[in-house]
Design an enzyme around this catalytic site. Structure first.
Site: not given
Length: 268
Positions: A108-109
């Site tokens: 994820d980011f």
């Protein structure tokens, strides 16, 4: 359909530098042809048909030849071709040379660490769907509790695992298998550190797991995917698999091929 290969946009994204969405745009613009036939967004390819973009032949990749790269993904990059909000994506760093590579799983980011990418869709799918170990170093706020330890040892089913998930995720109920192993490096009221090994790591699994116990994941770094380690690869840099890693990958794909053959032969 006899001789069916795949959808046209899928073929283009697999064998050229374009994403499926970009392939659809090229098709709509009339820049794609199948042999001497005008293509459309619903086109499918039959075995032996040739595809042209702007009159240039798109050569299919040899499925037996493939490249895998290891990328040390930094925080603040999306594992995506593009972002409609203008955020940085991994291909901004990787560059056009690797636009046709597909990621093997995601981070994820806000996470960093090992991200594998390949130019072979079968390799990507086989590794993503495997039960290979994924190893992470995690920092959480607060102490590691007895409840967490019990869940790491025994597994747990959480009916509402939305905390820690992506805001657009439609997956709420989740079952977490027991961790393969874990090592507690620090256990303190302010923050704790541990190394964990699991077999999936999908849908922000670790963030959801610890959020259930009211602990936010402050840092998450994947340091190993199967037999491929991050080691000292700097953040934002890539490397190719070494000879031994490719040897293990070929052995892994050989096993997958035998399983696929057995399933097909026995109509499972």
């Amino acid at each position: 359909m006899d001789g069916y290969v795949m959808r046209l946009n899928q073929f283009i994204s697999h064998n050229a530098k374009y994403s499926r969405r970009e392939a659809d745009i090229l098709i709509e613009q009339g820049r794609v042809n199948i042999e001497k036939t005008k293509a459309n967004t619903k086109s499918v390819l039959l075995e032996g048909q040739r595809v042209f973009i702007d009159g240039k032949y798109v050569k299919p990749k040899d499925e037996e030849l493939y490249t895998v790269i290891v990328y040390h993904k930094p925080k603040g990059e999306l594992v995506s071709k593009k972002d409609d909000r203008g955020r940085r994506v991994v291909y901004d760093t990787l560059g056009g040379k690797y636009m046709h590579f597909v990621p093997i799983g995601r981070l994820d980011f806000a996470s960093e660490g090992v991200l594998l990418l390949t130019d072979n869709k079968k390799v990507a799918q086989s590794l993503m769907e495997s039960d290979l170990e994924r190893e992470y170093i995690i920092k959480i706020n607060g102490k590691i509790t007895e409840e967490m330890i019990r869940a790491m040892n025994e597994g747990i089913h959480i009916e509402n695992a939305s905390t820690g998930a992506h805001q657009k995720s439609k997956i709420y109920s989740m079952t977490f298998a027991p961790f393969i192993r874990y090592e507690i490096g620090k256990n303190d009221i302010h923050f704790s550190k541990l190394k964990v090994t699991i077999m999936e790591g999908k849908n922000r699994e670790l963030r959801r797991f610890f959020a259930h116990f009211k602990a936010d994941v402050m840092d998450l770094r994947r340091i190993r995917y199967g037999w491929i380690n991050l080691n000292a690869l700097p953040v934002g840099k890539i490397r190719f698999l070494n000879k031994d890693e490719y040897k293990q990958l070929h052995q892994f794909m050989g096993k997958i091929g035998k399983i696929d053959s057995f399933i097909s032969k026995n109509n499972i």
